[in-house]
Design a protein around this motif. Structure first.
Motif, PDB file in Angstrom:
ATOM      1  N   GLU A  26      39.222  33.049  38.628  1.00 59.93           N
ATOM      2  CA  GLU A  26      39.082  34.240  39.461  1.00 59.93           C
ATOM      3  C   GLU A  26      37.902  34.087  40.414  1.00 59.93           C
ATOM      4  O   GLU A  26      36.749  33.945  39.992  1.00 59.93           O
ATOM      5  CB  GLU A  26      38.880  35.478  38.580  1.00 59.93           C
ATOM      6  N   GLN A  28      37.519  36.388  43.074  1.00 61.57           N
ATOM      7  CA  GLN A  28      37.301  37.664  43.732  1.00 61.57           C
ATOM      8  C   GLN A  28      36.169  38.465  43.084  1.00 61.57           C
ATOM      9  O   GLN A  28      35.578  39.319  43.727  1.00 61.57           O
ATOM     10  CB  GLN A  28      38.594  38.495  43.690  1.00 61.57           C
ATOM     11  N   LEU A  29      35.889  38.224  41.797  1.00 61.54           N
ATOM     12  CA  LEU A  29      34.867  38.990  41.093  1.00 61.54           C
ATOM     13  C   LEU A  29      33.595  38.171  40.942  1.00 61.54           C
ATOM     14  O   LEU A  29      33.643  36.946  40.765  1.00 61.54           O
ATOM     15  CB  LEU A  29      35.369  39.401  39.695  1.00 61.54           C
ATOM     16  N   GLU A  30      32.460  38.848  40.964  1.00 60.45           N
ATOM     17  CA  GLU A  30      31.190  38.179  40.738  1.00 60.45           C
ATOM     18  C   GLU A  30      31.052  37.831  39.250  1.00 60.45           C
ATOM     19  O   GLU A  30      31.558  38.544  38.374  1.00 60.45           O
ATOM     20  CB  GLU A  30      30.036  39.094  41.162  1.00 60.45           C
ATOM     21  N   GLY A  32      28.568  38.181  37.251  1.00 60.38           N
ATOM     22  CA  GLY A  32      27.939  39.253  36.498  1.00 60.38           C
ATOM     23  C   GLY A  32      28.922  40.350  36.129  1.00 60.38           C
ATOM     24  O   GLY A  32      28.878  40.892  35.017  1.00 60.38           O
ATOM     25  N   ARG A  33      29.833  40.684  37.059  1.00 59.82           N
ATOM     26  CA  ARG A  33      30.855  41.693  36.767  1.00 59.82           C
ATOM     27  C   ARG A  33      31.818  41.187  35.708  1.00 59.82           C
ATOM     28  O   ARG A  33      32.214  41.924  34.809  1.00 59.82           O
ATOM     29  CB  ARG A  33      31.602  42.028  38.066  1.00 59.82           C
ATOM     30  N   ILE A  34      32.171  39.912  35.793  1.00 54.90           N
ATOM     31  CA  ILE A  34      33.079  39.324  34.787  1.00 54.90           C
ATOM     32  C   ILE A  34      32.425  39.350  33.410  1.00 54.90           C
ATOM     33  O   ILE A  34      33.074  39.665  32.402  1.00 54.90           O
ATOM     34  CB  ILE A  34      33.459  37.899  35.199  1.00 54.90           C
ATOM     35  N   ARG A  35      31.129  39.016  33.343  1.00 57.80           N
ATOM     36  CA  ARG A  35      30.438  39.015  32.054  1.00 57.80           C
ATOM     37  C   ARG A  35      30.419  40.415  31.445  1.00 57.80           C
ATOM     38  O   ARG A  35      30.594  40.576  30.226  1.00 57.80           O
ATOM     39  CB  ARG A  35      29.025  38.463  32.210  1.00 57.80           C
ATOM     40  N   ALA A  36      30.212  41.435  32.281  1.00 62.79           N
ATOM     41  CA  ALA A  36      30.197  42.804  31.763  1.00 62.79           C
ATOM     42  C   ALA A  36      31.559  43.185  31.193  1.00 62.79           C
ATOM     43  O   ALA A  36      31.651  43.824  30.136  1.00 62.79           O
ATOM     44  CB  ALA A  36      29.775  43.775  32.866  1.00 62.79           C
ATOM     45  N   VAL A  37      32.642  42.795  31.899  1.00 69.40           N
ATOM     46  CA  VAL A  37      33.991  43.106  31.398  1.00 69.40           C
ATOM     47  C   VAL A  37      34.264  42.365  30.101  1.00 69.40           C
ATOM     48  O   VAL A  37      34.793  42.931  29.125  1.00 69.40           O
ATOM     49  CB  VAL A  37      35.040  42.742  32.468  1.00 69.40           C
ATOM     50  N   LEU A  80      40.267  43.040  33.259  1.00 69.03           N
ATOM     51  CA  LEU A  80      39.925  42.280  34.457  1.00 69.03           C
ATOM     52  C   LEU A  80      40.695  42.788  35.674  1.00 69.03           C
ATOM     53  O   LEU A  80      40.145  42.882  36.777  1.00 69.03           O
ATOM     54  CB  LEU A  80      40.198  40.787  34.218  1.00 69.03           C
ATOM     55  N   ALA A  83      39.171  45.873  36.907  1.00 68.09           N
ATOM     56  CA  ALA A  83      37.894  45.647  37.582  1.00 68.09           C
ATOM     57  C   ALA A  83      38.058  45.052  38.965  1.00 68.09           C
ATOM     58  O   ALA A  83      37.057  44.839  39.662  1.00 68.09           O
ATOM     59  CB  ALA A  83      37.018  44.739  36.723  1.00 68.09           C
TER      60      ALA A  83
END
Length: 801
Positions: A26, A28-30, A32-37, A80, A83
């Motif tokens: 992926e 498209q997502l940062e 840090g955002r992926i880690r939070a999800v 995901l 998000a």
């Protein structure tokens, strides 16, 4: 796609592995955002490891969304997509392939709502094949048009049944209990049908309840004081406790469920209820699970990888570290759990301890030690605390403000024992000196602050309790008290005594006094006092009782009490008991200590108290498999792995190479090792054994560097080769066994393998003399291994050439 990083990363860093796998797909997502999800979906340690292992083995599920896969994978895909992920696929139905925003699961397959709903079945009333809406009282399917209703109010039906038991029962109390135990109308109807068909469920047969709501209803009615309601007992252990676990068509307590699931742990060999299973499906007990190196975590306070004792919102804490107090951080200004900086003496939170930034003074990027978030300062630019010496003793080596550890321990000693004076008992004065000069004052201070130690010391110093073993025996028995007693013995305040013999005598006295039946008490007195205790004294001939002997005598006494109680329950005595009755007891599920009680039954037969007989179990060889290859693999590791502790390596090699069990290893003293200029001899039996290199080097290192693990009252130097945690005592067999288990050694299996191999090569007489085992044991092992003198003679002849 390959798994990034170490192959064991799914265990050591599952969240990081999942994030890397998603980031590789992926864009498209940062991150840090992926880690939070991922952190929100992965959950605990076990779930995150399973999720990481599946994604590492099947990374294509991130792009095609197809099962089979665990439920957590589908939840991660849905989260995901929610998000904002574009490349990651939503979960797809196994049957029709359509993308789903929610999913239903059968096993590890995902289905949409249409494909995943239950298949239609013929209705028991109308016969039409339709979706099952309910089931009747016989458990047969019913469609939505043919519900099984009898037109009665289920609450009223239950109330009528209870009114037959207690006409004075209030209708509101019964109605409230029914609604609290079964909130829905359909569940209330099932409850009423079950009680109507089996009213005895309310009067003692609750273990046969088909629904858990019946047990809750019984508890509520019993608490309300309704007469005639009988709380059911567990059908296995017969205790009146909570029984809500189904087992063989009955409901039993949690303890009996645990006993029914007992298996032998693949790690330590203990028979316990498994906490989990390893990759091969073998059981793993709770102790092995928490002590597995893969399950250790870094403590947020001390920074060491240890077993997690407490989980806090900011991270795990080990057993040695107390919870951090909440304070205002001197750097970020937020109120958080904080430690005290050794440099500034002010509180700083865990986030600031890990923070790095450009220093506002020198400009270099370094760890933030002081200052603020706007103007951080590194260590070199931080002005240290002005007070660097102890205000009491002016110790220049003390690194942070406040009193030093020795002054704190002396202050605590003054609070408990009073100031030094001639009026203090000489034994307590020796204890004071030993504590004040200990190598680890902080450990001694924590020990003095224990609620089970400080009041006793204060009473001894004030004269409220005499400094004798008898006075300490009046206190409740506990491990801290036993340690305090041994400390007093170590400093000379109390004389040495056979603690396990005293504990055994006290146990037998209390057990005999508890017996109500006079004849039963007489029989137990003859067996426990005049047989077990007398034989133990004769065998030891003045030597102290070992923990194994204490446990064996206590277990045999419990077994005798259990058998006599069973006889009394069935209106039998030792004299009237027949072999058929004994066979019935041996097959009774409620009987306990069935195998151990055979010793008491044979004693009773010998003393003409009964005619029944239980044959002794003869040893016919090891019950566990012998794995010679695994034995040599572990031995090679112990010989050459310098990262392991020398004492653990030596203990393991004595077990693997010389068949010494933990009970024999823990009794070895420094006098059992003869260290010469070139050779090292070890006395295990009558004839010394010459240790080859590198075992000899290990023995030299352990003998030279052994250290008592006790902080207070330890003998210097310790006479034991493997000192323990109590002053003047060797390491316990339990602790030694745990340390061997951590090395991958199962003592019973490894010792049997070593004895089997040695018995094939060495005659029984020489084996007994060198290893310190009985001749009969050596002969039995030689017969089992088919070893003989001819084999040994041929081997010796080859050596001499």
């Amino acid at each position: 796609m390959t798994i990034p990083g170490h192959p064991d990363r799914a265990v050591t860093d599952p969240i990081g592995l999942i994030v890397d796998l998603v980031v590789a797909v992926e864009r498209q997502l940062e991150p840090g955002r992926i880690r939070a999800v991922v952190a929100g979906v992965a959950g605990g340690r076990s779930k995150s490891r399973r999720l990481a292992a599946h994604l590492a083995e099947h990374p294509r599920v991130l792009t095609d969304g197809r099962s089979p896969a665990p439920r957590a994978v589908g939840d991660l895909l849905i989260a995901l997509r929610a998000a904002g992920a574009q490349t990651v696929s939503p979960p797809c139905c196994t049957a029709c392939g359509r993308p789903m925003r929610t999913l239903q699961r059968r096993g590890q397959d995902w289905y949409c709502w249409n494909c995943g709903r239950p298949q239609p079945q013929p209705c028991a009333a109308c016969g039409n094949t339709r979706q099952v809406a309910t089931r009747d009282r016989a458990g047969r399917p019913r469609c939505g048009k043919c519900p099984d209703t009898d037109g009665r109010d289920p609450v009223a039906v239950v109330g009528a049944l209870i009114a037959e038991l207690d006409p004075q029962a209030e209708r509101e109390t019964v109605s409230d209990a029914v609604r609290r135990s079964a909130p829905g109308p359909s569940y209330q109807r099932k409850l009423a049908w079950a009680l109507e068909s089996h009213p005895a469920l309310l009067t003692g047969d609750g273990h046969l309840a088909p629904h858990p709501a019946i047990l809750k209803l019984i508890d509520l009615l019993h608490e309300s004081g309704i007469a005639g309601i009988v709380r059911p007992s567990c059908p296995v252990c017969h205790r009146v406790v909570r029984i809500d676990k189904p087992l063989n068509g009955q409901r039993v307590c949690r303890m009996c469920i645990s006993h029914s699931r007992i298996e032998e742990c693949s790690g330590c060999g203990a028979r316990r209820e498994p906490a989990t299973r390893d990759e091969q499906g073998r059981p793993v007990c709770p102790n092995c699970l928490v002590s597995d190196p893969a399950n250790l975590e870094t403590c947020i306070n001390c920074g060491r990888r240890k077993v997690v004792d407490t989980r806090t919102p900011v991270g795990p804490l080990c057993q040695s570290c107390p919870a951090l107090p909440t304070a205002t951080c001197s750097i970020c200004g937020e109120k958080k759990p904080c430690g005290i900086s050794r440099t500034t003496g002010r509180p700083w939170c865990l986030d600031c301890q890990r923070r790095s930034a450009p220093c506002s003074a020198c400009g270099g990027v370094a760890a933030v030690v002081s200052g603020t978030l706007d103007q951080p300062l590194c260590l070199d630019c931080t002005v240290p605390e002005v007070w660097h010496t102890c205000p009491t003793c002016s110790d220049p080596d003390y690194p942070h403000p406040g009193q030093c550890a020795r002054c704190l321990i002396n202050r605590r000693l003054n609070e408990l024992l009073g100031p030094p004076s001639d009026a203090l008992h000489p034994g307590l004065e020796a204890l004071r000196n030993d504590i004040a000069t200990t190598e680890h004052p902080l450990t001694a201070k924590r020990w003095l602050n224990k609620p089970s130690v400080s009041p006793v010391l204060a009473d001894l110093a004030a004269g409220r309790r005499a400094l004798t073993h008898e006075a300490l025996d009046e206190l409740p028995d506990s491990p801290p008290l036993a340690h305090l007693r041994q400390v007093l013995v170590g400093v000379g305040a109390l004389p040495e005594r056979d603690e396990y013999m005293v504990r055994l005598e006290r146990f037998l006295t209390g057990l005999l006094a508890f017996q109500q039946d006079t004849e039963q008490r007489k029989v137990l007195h003859r067996y426990a006092i005049w047989h077990l205790l007398r034989r133990l004294r004769r065998r030891n001939n003045g030597s102290p009782v070992t923990p194994q002997q204490f446990s064996s005598a206590r277990q045999r006494t419990h077994a005798a009490v259990a058998f006599l109680n069973w006889l009394a329950t069935h209106d039998l005595t030792l004299e009237t008991c027949r072999q058929a009755d004994l066979d019935r007891w041996l097959t009774d599920d409620s009987a306990t200590y069935r195998h151990t009680a055979g010793h008491f039954i044979r004693w009773a037969r010998t003393n003409k108290l009964t005619t029944v007989h239980v044959p002794a179990v003869r040893w016919n060889g090891p019950t566990q498999p012998l794995d010679a290859e695994q034995r040599w693999d572990v031995a090679r590791r112990l010989l050459h792995d310098d990262t392991l502790k020398p004492e653990d390596r030596l203990a393991g090699l004595l077990l693997l190479l010389y068949a010494q069990g933990p009970s024999a290893i823990h009794r070895l003293t420094i006098e059992d090792i003869e260290v010469g200029a070139r050779e090292v001899h070890l006395h295990l039996g009558d004839a010394p054994v010459r240790l080859p290199e590198p075992v000899a080097a290990l023995a030299r290192a352990v003998a030279a560097n052994r250290k008592d693990h006790a902080t207070i009252g330890a003998l210097a130097p310790s006479p034991w080769l493997f000192p323990g945690g109590q002053p003047g005592r060797p390491i316990s067999t339990t602790q030694l066994t745990q340390r061997l288990n951590q090395l991958g050694i199962r003592p019973n299996q490894a010792r049997s393998t070593a004895l089997f191999q040695l018995a094939t090569e060495i005659p029984a007489a020489i084996l007994a003399r060198t290893l310190g085992i009985h001749t009969d044991v050596a002969v039995a092992w030689q017969r089992l291994s088919a070893g003989d003198w001819a084999t040994y003679a041929a081997e010796v002849s080859r050596r001499s050439r």
